[in-house]
Design an enzyme around this catalytic site. Structure first.
Site, PDB file in Angstrom:
ATOM      1  N   GLU A  81      51.264  64.945  56.995  1.00 22.30           N
ATOM      2  CA  GLU A  81      52.453  64.117  56.891  1.00 22.30           C
ATOM      3  C   GLU A  81      52.884  63.912  55.445  1.00 22.30           C
ATOM      4  O   GLU A  81      54.026  64.101  55.082  1.00 22.30           O
ATOM      5  CB  GLU A  81      52.164  62.757  57.527  1.00 22.30           C
ATOM      6  CG  GLU A  81      53.272  61.745  57.401  1.00 22.30           C
ATOM      7  CD  GLU A  81      54.525  62.156  58.150  1.00 22.30           C
ATOM      8  OE1 GLU A  81      55.575  61.554  57.889  1.00 22.30           O
ATOM      9  OE2 GLU A  81      54.475  63.078  58.994  1.00 22.30           O
ATOM     10  N   ASP A  82      51.912  63.546  54.600  1.00 19.09           N
ATOM     11  CA  ASP A  82      52.265  63.089  53.257  1.00 19.09           C
ATOM     12  C   ASP A  82      52.239  64.168  52.193  1.00 19.09           C
ATOM     13  O   ASP A  82      52.658  63.945  51.080  1.00 19.09           O
ATOM     14  CB  ASP A  82      51.315  61.949  52.833  1.00 19.09           C
ATOM     15  CG  ASP A  82      51.532  60.727  53.707  1.00 19.09           C
ATOM     16  OD1 ASP A  82      52.451  60.782  54.539  1.00 19.09           O
ATOM     17  OD2 ASP A  82      50.794  59.746  53.568  1.00 19.09           O
TER      18      ASP A  82
END
Ligand code: MN
Length: 754
Positions: free
Chosen positions: A93-94
């Site tokens: 995600e990051d």
């Protein structure tokens, strides 16, 4: 940093590399379980490299967060793959496009990849401050998308760490996160029986949602705890001594209840802090179930029991598997406190819930609602022994709880629940019948799809409608899988085929008229049609014929009204509908005066019924009803002493009504076991008496509502007991079992006239 590295040896450098996870490794080693530390170290390095240069809002290096989450996961003693997934959980995600699932799969295997994928997908579920139904769907969706119970455990740990570090986030973000924690995460932790995580989540969330209320209560608790410190210490010592005397092996601890649980009581039950007496709880842990009841007996023997506060969650465990005995007793100084008694095994489950232990069992049915579903996992993941096959264990974690449901989003983010196999058409009709009727196409996740496309959980579905749509096609009836869509499509056809329906309906109407009143003429039939259609709320008979034609008005609904109209018309014409020799049967059965609560009362229909507290009648007892002033009819046993007294009072005479139990099984279902009976047990007092009684009841799966022991002025004691039961036979079987207990001399139902 660079400089430092150059002067370290290779070995030192490695040590330095892992210093950040030394705490984690220690925790893992302490569990005594076989963790693959080298795999965990690799996962850490992998995550650290991807997160390098990233910082949390607090200014810390980002990697500190996955490490903290992994430590919490280690606290649940989950497996190596879970620890790795916790370390890697934010990498997809990051970290943007720098890594993909394939890379994780290659380095750590498909299991870790699946967990990380599951954790990443959950991020797409957006919480909004909405009504309860939406939030419930959100929880379900969360579970449905998790696919593997471990994903939920890790996600809860992730959330717990985020809540602990929420201070660093901006204000509006804090509120939303706290709300989401309170409404989605804490209830899930609760339903999975993970009390420890649940309480921390609730308390942290409350501290952000109502900081003043939170502070007030925690100050109050502290103040009152200080005030009662000596009392509680004394009580603890007394219990400790008595239990030691009895030769039991036990662990005694005391704790103040969580701020949030007191907050809820104060605000939901509108109580002041002073009215919440059980802010303090003592906990006794023993080895066996039998010992739990033994301890309970000792506690009830030492202190006065508060009525209605005894809960036996051992014989009636909560849906989340929680087992324990709870009772609130009054200390010598008049200060009440709660005592919780359970075994060490029950305690572990109370703290860690489903995560505590597991074992796979197949062949279980899957029930319907969320609580049952989670209880079902709990059952699959058996709890009592430590032996488990590692393969079966992994299987148990991959239960698809919502295999029969699909959760999809509207473009606005609302969640729609559909059965498994539902298509775009089902979705459209679920939103609104006009959306379905005007649908010309659909998009799933932004792409045009055929309208017979089967939907998958997590997809975003958008329906394209057009005013010039010519309506649904008959083929749709074969495609859709929900009854709702089918009904709506059918009703569209019914509306469109109005002319045809009127003809069919009129023919049916005429047939019924001939059946009821064969001599009826044309004018009388028209008048009946007009009157009956008006009674159904239609403006003209054709509307009624149309409704009869497509089945909107059944003959069952039509005939009583039609019969009445025809009888009226016949009477006006000086005749009757039924001719001599007719086989016509009256549809009207003798009227039964049925009321709520499974009781039939003479001359009164549908009234409120309550069961008198003085004699607690149960099905099978001879009963009588008393008309109270404003509280409906109160049902007593005929042999209740109050009945004898009141019946001799002439003023009361016409307020007594004959009553019988309704033997209709349909009426009774749902009330089974819902009756309360009061018993008086007379016995020679002993330390074991209460525990023997409680144990016998638990063994018969009988719920105890109240239990009190009083000296009766003789050498004996009276135990007043209120229990939940099904019928008089049930009560009698309970009484005969209780009579078999040592030292028990008499057991009778309370409130009798001897
Ligand atoms: Mn995270």
């Amino acid at each position: 940093m660079e400089k430092k590295k150059t002067i370290l040896t290779l070995e030192d450098e490695n040590e330095a590399d892992y210093s950040a996870i030394s705490g984690l490794c220690e925790l893992l080693i302490k569990t005594g379980k076989n963790y693959d530390l080298s795999k965990i170290r690799r996962a850490y390095l992998f995550a650290r490299d991807l997160h390098s240069g990233q910082y949390r809002k607090s200014g810390e290096e980002y990697i500190s967060h996955p490490i903290a989450v992994a430590e919490l996961v280690a606290g649940l003693e989950l497996d190596t793959d879970s620890i790795c997934a916790a370390l890697l959980h934010d990498t997809l995600e990051d970290c943007g496009t720098r890594v993909d699932l394939a890379a994780i799969n290659e380095s750590f295997g498909p299991d870790v990849a699946a967990l990380v994928d599951g954790l990443t997908k959950l991020v797409t579920i957006q919480f909004e401050d909405k009504e309860e139904q939406h939030i419930e769907n959100l929880r379900k969706m969360f579970l449905a998308m998790s696919k593997d119970v471990r994903v939920i455990f890790i996600k809860l740990c992730d959330r717990l760490h985020n809540m602990r570090t929420l201070e660093a986030k901006p204000d509006d973000k804090r509120r939303m996160t706290a709300l989401e924690t309170m409404h989605v995460y804490a209830p899930l932790a609760h339903r999975l029986g993970m009390q420890r995580i649940k309480q921390q989540l609730e308390n942290l969330a409350l501290a952000y949602l109502d900081p003043i209320g939170y502070r007030e209560i925690s100050d109050d608790i502290e103040r009152r705890h200080d005030l009662n410190k000596d009392f509680l210490a004394r009580v603890r010592e007394q219990i400790h001594d008595r239990l030691t005397e009895s030769g039991l092996e036990f662990l005694l601890s005391g704790r103040v209840k969580s701020v949030y649980s007191i907050y809820r009581k104060m605000y939901e039950q509108n109580k002041s802090f002073e009215e919440i007496y059980d802010f303090y709880a003592l906990r006794v842990l023993v080895n066996t179930e039998r010992e739990c009841y033994e301890v309970l007996g000792i506690i009830h023997d030492m202190f006065k029991m508060m009525p209605g506060r005894f809960k036996d969650y051992i014989s009636n465990p909560k849906p989340n598997m929680y087992k324990s005995l709870h009772t609130t007793v009054m200390g010598r100084g008049g200060i009440p406190f709660e005592v919780q008694i359970r075994t060490h095994a029950m305690h572990k489950i109370a703290e860690y819930g489903v995560a505590a232990h597991w074992k796979y069992k197949s062949g279980e049915e899957s029930p319907d609602d969320l609580d049952n579903k989670l209880a079902w996992i709990a059952k699959l993941i058996e709890t009592e022994d430590g032996t488990r096959d590692p393969d079966e264990f992994m299987q148990a974690l991959k239960i698809d709880i919502f295999h029969d449901e699909t959760f999809v989003f509207t473009p606005k983010g609302d969640i729609i629940t559909l059965p498994q196999g539902a298509t775009v058409i089902d979705f459209a009709y679920n939103i609104h019948s006009e959306i379905g009727n005007k649908m010309v196409g659909a998009k799933v996740n932004g792409m045009i799809v055929p309208i017979d496309r089967v939907l998958q959980t997590g997809e975003i579905v958008e329906i394209i409608t057009s005013r010039s749509s010519r309506g649904p096609s008959r083929d749709w009836l074969k495609i859709v899988c929900t009854g709702e869509a089918r009904t709506k499509i059918r009703s569209w056809f019914k509306r469109e085929k109005r002319a045809e329906n009127i003809i069919i309906g009129k023919a049916e109407f005429d047939r019924q008229v001939r059946k009821i009143w064969p001599q009826c003429n044309e004018a009388q039939r028209s008048e009946a049609a007009l009157n009956v259609s008006q009674r159904f709320g239609f403006s003209e008979p054709d509307d009624m014929f149309g409704a009869i034609g497509y089945g909107g008005i059944s003959l069952h609904k039509l005939n009583p009204k039609l019969t009445e109209e025809l009888e009226r018309l016949a009477k006006a014409a000086g005749t009757t509908t039924s001719q001599p020799g007719d086989q016509q049967q009256s549809d009207q059965k003798p009227r039964r005066h049925r009321s709520t609560g499974g009781v039939i009362i003479d001359g009164v229909e549908g009234c409120q019924v309550k069961f008198a507290r003085c004699c607690n009648p149960v099905p099978g007892d001879s009963i009588v009803g008393f008309v109270t002033q404003g509280y409906g009819v109160s049902i007593h046993r005929i042999d209740c002493k109050n009945v004898r007294m009141s019946m001799s009072n002439p003023e009361h005479q016409d307020r007594w009504l004959r009553a019988v139990w309704d033997s209709d099984p349909n009426e009774k279902s749902g009330r089974a076991g819902a009756f309360e009976a009061a018993l008086t047990i007379t016995a020679i007092d002993s330390v074991r008496l209460i525990s023997d009684i409680t144990y016998a009841l638990a063994d018969m799966r009988v719920e105890v509502i109240q239990l009190n022991k009083n000296k009766n002025g003789t050498s004996e004691v009276d135990v007043h007991l209120n229990i939940s039961c099904r019928s008089v036979e049930h009560v009698n079987s309970i009484i005969s079992r209780l009579r078999g207990i040592r030292d028990v001399n008499r057991v009778v139902r309370s409130g009798y006239v001897d």
